[in-house]
Design a protein around this motif. Structure first.
Motif, PDB file in Angstrom:
ATOM      1  N   SER A  41       0.830  -1.217   0.000  1.00 19.02           N
ATOM      2  CA  SER A  41       0.000   0.000   0.000  1.00 19.02           C
ATOM      3  C   SER A  41       0.859   1.260   0.000  1.00 19.02           C
ATOM      4  N   GLU A  93      -3.311  -4.471  -3.462  1.00 19.66           N
ATOM      5  CA  GLU A  93      -3.157  -3.289  -2.599  1.00 19.66           C
ATOM      6  C   GLU A  93      -2.936  -2.035  -3.431  1.00 19.66           C
ATOM      7  N   GLN A  97      -5.598   0.797  -3.047  1.00 16.56           N
ATOM      8  CA  GLN A  97      -5.107   2.071  -2.513  1.00 16.56           C
ATOM      9  C   GLN A  97      -5.421   3.207  -3.472  1.00 16.56           C
ATOM     10  N   PHE A 116      -4.742   6.359   3.138  1.00 16.06           N
ATOM     11  CA  PHE A 116      -3.885   5.192   3.361  1.00 16.06           C
ATOM     12  C   PHE A 116      -4.355   4.422   4.593  1.00 16.06           C
ATOM     13  N   ARG A 120      -6.011   0.588   4.760  1.00 17.04           N
ATOM     14  CA  ARG A 120      -5.408  -0.492   5.555  1.00 17.04           C
ATOM     15  C   ARG A 120      -6.412  -1.010   6.591  1.00 17.04           C
TER      16      ARG A 120
END
Length: 165
Positions: A41, A93, A97, A116, A120
């Motif tokens: 990410s 990811e 992202q 971000f 996550r």
């Protein structure tokens, strides 16, 4: 073959020997010994900074192309490793992202940090339907879909934060 958290030297070599493997492991970011999703990410933010210069519609096009290529790359890499969704496969990811950061295209720098963190959070927490998709979809599509939905969840929350900040 059961999933190993850390790839063997042979698995690393096999993964990096093909363009699909190289892409699926996020240009190497997924080869970190721990927190592969977080490293993937973080690595996704670098190309996103270039994408940020593009229009909204071009961002959506890049994400759509990234998704399609990711389904293929993660499927090929997963079969090569013998594990459907190994931790080292982090192209999902990248795409997730980028989706999460869509509301940050014209926002201040701190929106990147929040986007971000939100991505996550949803990727690890896996609320419904993310967890359901993670458990039931297999192959490259399964690798990619849960992160796409996590990215959408994060984007919605980030948009709300930006609207009321």
């Amino acid at each position: 073959m059961s999933e190993r958290k850390i790839l063997t030297r042979e698995q690393r070599r096999a993964l990096l020997s093909t363009p699909a493997g190289w892409l699926a492991c996020g240009f190497g970011s997924g080869l970190a010994p721990v927190a592969q999703g977080t490293f993937g990410s973080l690595a996704a933010i670098l190309p996103w900074l270039l994408l940020r210069q593009l229009s909204w519609s071009l961002n959506l096009l890049v994400i759509a192309i990234g998704f399609v290529i990711g389904v293929w790359a993660c499927d090929v890499a997963g079969r090569k490793l013998g594990v459907d969704d190994h931790r080292s496969l982090v192209w999902d990811e990248f795409v997730g992202q980028w989706i999460a950061l869509l509301p940050a295209l014209l926002a201040p720098w701190w929106a990147i940090v929040i986007g971000f963190a939100l991505f996550r959070l949803f990727d690890v927490w896996k609320p419904w339907p993310i967890g359901y998709l993670d458990r039931h979809l297999k192959g490259g599509l399964g690798v990619m879909m849960d992160d796409v939905i996590a990215g959408l969840f994060a984007a919605v929350v980030l948009k709300l934060v930006l609207m009321y900040a």
